[in-house]
Write a protein that holds these residues in place. Structure first.
Motif, PDB file in Angstrom:
ATOM      1  N   ILE A 242       0.853  -1.199   0.000  1.00 28.64           N
ATOM      2  CA  ILE A 242       0.000   0.000   0.000  1.00 28.64           C
ATOM      3  C   ILE A 242       0.884   1.243   0.000  1.00 28.64           C
ATOM      4  CG2 ILE A 242      -1.762   1.301   1.248  1.00 28.64           C
ATOM      5  CD1 ILE A 242      -2.695  -1.348   2.468  1.00 28.64           C
ATOM      6  N   ARG A 243       1.882   1.227   0.866  1.00 31.20           N
ATOM      7  CA  ARG A 243       2.769   2.390   0.975  1.00 31.20           C
ATOM      8  C   ARG A 243       3.516   2.638  -0.334  1.00 31.20           C
ATOM      9  NH1 ARG A 243       7.395   3.804   5.528  1.00 31.20           N
ATOM     10  NH2 ARG A 243       8.644   2.181   4.541  1.00 31.20           N
ATOM     11  N   ARG A 244       3.991   1.564  -0.976  1.00 33.05           N
ATOM     12  CA  ARG A 244       4.727   1.733  -2.240  1.00 33.05           C
ATOM     13  C   ARG A 244       3.827   2.294  -3.338  1.00 33.05           C
ATOM     14  NH1 ARG A 244       7.176  -3.278  -0.717  1.00 33.05           N
ATOM     15  NH2 ARG A 244       5.717  -4.436  -2.033  1.00 33.05           N
ATOM     16  N   THR A 245       2.600   1.787  -3.429  1.00 29.91           N
ATOM     17  CA  THR A 245       1.678   2.286  -4.452  1.00 29.91           C
ATOM     18  C   THR A 245       1.366   3.756  -4.238  1.00 29.91           C
ATOM     19  OG1 THR A 245       0.690   0.105  -4.741  1.00 29.91           O
ATOM     20  CG2 THR A 245      -0.628   2.005  -5.437  1.00 29.91           C
ATOM     21  N   MET A 246       1.100   4.116  -2.992  1.00 28.31           N
ATOM     22  CA  MET A 246       0.791   5.509  -2.674  1.00 28.31           C
ATOM     23  C   MET A 246       1.997   6.408  -2.954  1.00 28.31           C
ATOM     24  SD  MET A 246       0.022   7.169   0.970  1.00 28.31           S
ATOM     25  CE  MET A 246       1.796   7.107   1.139  1.00 28.31           C
ATOM     26  N   ALA A 247       3.197   5.939  -2.614  1.00 23.93           N
ATOM     27  CA  ALA A 247       4.398   6.737  -2.833  1.00 23.93           C
ATOM     28  C   ALA A 247       4.658   6.946  -4.321  1.00 23.93           C
ATOM     29  CB  ALA A 247       5.599   6.076  -2.163  1.00 23.93           C
TER      30      ALA A 247
ATOM     31  N   TYR B 103       3.890   6.358   9.167  1.00 21.58           N
ATOM     32  CA  TYR B 103       4.408   5.289   8.305  1.00 21.58           C
ATOM     33  C   TYR B 103       4.266   5.641   6.826  1.00 21.58           C
ATOM     34  CZ  TYR B 103       4.510   0.624   6.108  1.00 21.58           C
ATOM     35  OH  TYR B 103       4.775  -0.465   5.316  1.00 21.58           O
ATOM     36  N   TYR B 104       3.103   6.090   6.412  1.00 15.18           N
ATOM     37  CA  TYR B 104       2.873   6.377   4.989  1.00 15.18           C
ATOM     38  C   TYR B 104       3.559   7.666   4.556  1.00 15.18           C
ATOM     39  CZ  TYR B 104      -0.473   2.622   5.482  1.00 15.18           C
ATOM     40  OH  TYR B 104      -1.036   1.399   5.734  1.00 15.18           O
TER      41      TYR B 104
END
Length: 282
Positions: free
Chosen positions: A80-85, A107-108
């Motif tokens: 999730i974090r990678r996609t958002m980043a 975290y995000y």
């Protein structure tokens, strides 16, 4: 000894505003002070709370913040974090400003800052325990105590990117603090998210089937959708990870130990399913 101004907070002094009178804030012996005389203590843990009046009652407590930090440290939500980043990196200028509303432990926000070395980030949250984590989540991340449902203590057009990850939303304020060329990124669960846990623990908070419709109705006066990514996968759960995953959600506020154990052992895997959408200001 008064707390020193955190290095990550100093670059935001040009954007922060006094929540009482809306003028600029400046550091003064362990506090932020406006020219009218309103003061806000800088905590020794590195954050500052600008909250005034009644405090929100829905903030994460200490146990929820610890569960969140433990679970996120396992990397189970890293996709999730990678996609958002990745979405964020497409929207941000080289030296951009990110505001993470309802930042939790940071975290995000840290994931976005890792992708963009010249970017600064500001996390807003009501939970003291979460803010302590957010203030040390990244060298370029500052943390400020604030309630998403009130007017943000920020100047107009202060941000290039606003993040809202599993958090409440304030569309008019998102729009006000974003630059015309900025982006809003909203991450929210689908009906399949954590389905195995919800089946096992019926007392968990359910996901409203009309969630997407309500989101569109709330944002459409201010934003146009610019693209959506669906992130869905099955994550294994070991040890106390299932307990931490439940314990970091809003369900933790009303679940008892009996709610968690009456249905038998918690599942050893769970479906992670979220939508990540970038929005352009209208």
């Amino acid at each position: 000894m008064p707390a020193l101004l955190p290095p990550a907070l100093e670059p935001f002094l040009d954007l922060l505003r006094c929540p009482t009178c809306s003028v600029r804030l400046h550091p003064d012996h362990g506090v932020l002070r406006c020219s009218v005389g309103h003061t806000f203590d800088i905590a020794r843990q590195g954050y500052v709370s600008l909250l005034t009046g009644n405090r929100p009652t829905s903030a994460d407590d200490a146990a929820m913040a610890r569960a969140r930090e433990r679970f996120l440290s396992t990397g189970k939500f890293a996709p999730i974090r990678r996609t958002m980043a990745r979405l964020a990196s497409c929207a941000l200028p080289e030296h951009g400003t990110v505001v993470d509303v309802g930042c939790g432990t940071g975290y995000y926000l840290a994931g976005v800052l890792d992708q963009m070395p010249g970017t600064r980030g500001l996390g807003l949250d009501t939970s003291v325990r979460a803010l302590r984590c957010a203030a040390r989540a990244h060298p370029r991340a500052a943390a400020v105590g604030w309630d998403v449902f009130r007017s943000f203590p920020l100047a107009n057009a202060a941000a290039d990117l606003v993040l809202d990850v599993f958090a409440p939303r304030n569309p008019s304020e998102f729009h006000r603090v974003l630059r015309p060329t900025g982006r809003l990124i909203v991450v929210r669960p689908t009906m399949r998210h954590l389905a195995e846990l919800r089946d096992q623990v019926p007392a968990m908070v359910t996901i409203d089937p009309a969630k997407e419709q309500r989101l569109h109705q709330a944002l459409s006066p201010f934003f146009d959708a610019a693209g959506t990514k669906r992130v869905e996968y099955v994550a294994p759960l070991a040890g106390r990870e299932a307990l931490d995953l439940v314990g970091m959600t809003p369900s933790a506020r009303h679940l008892s130990r009996a709610d968690l154990t009456d249905g038998g052992p918690l599942p050893d895997q769970v479906t992670v399913s979220v939508l990540t959408t970038a929005y352009r200001p209208r």
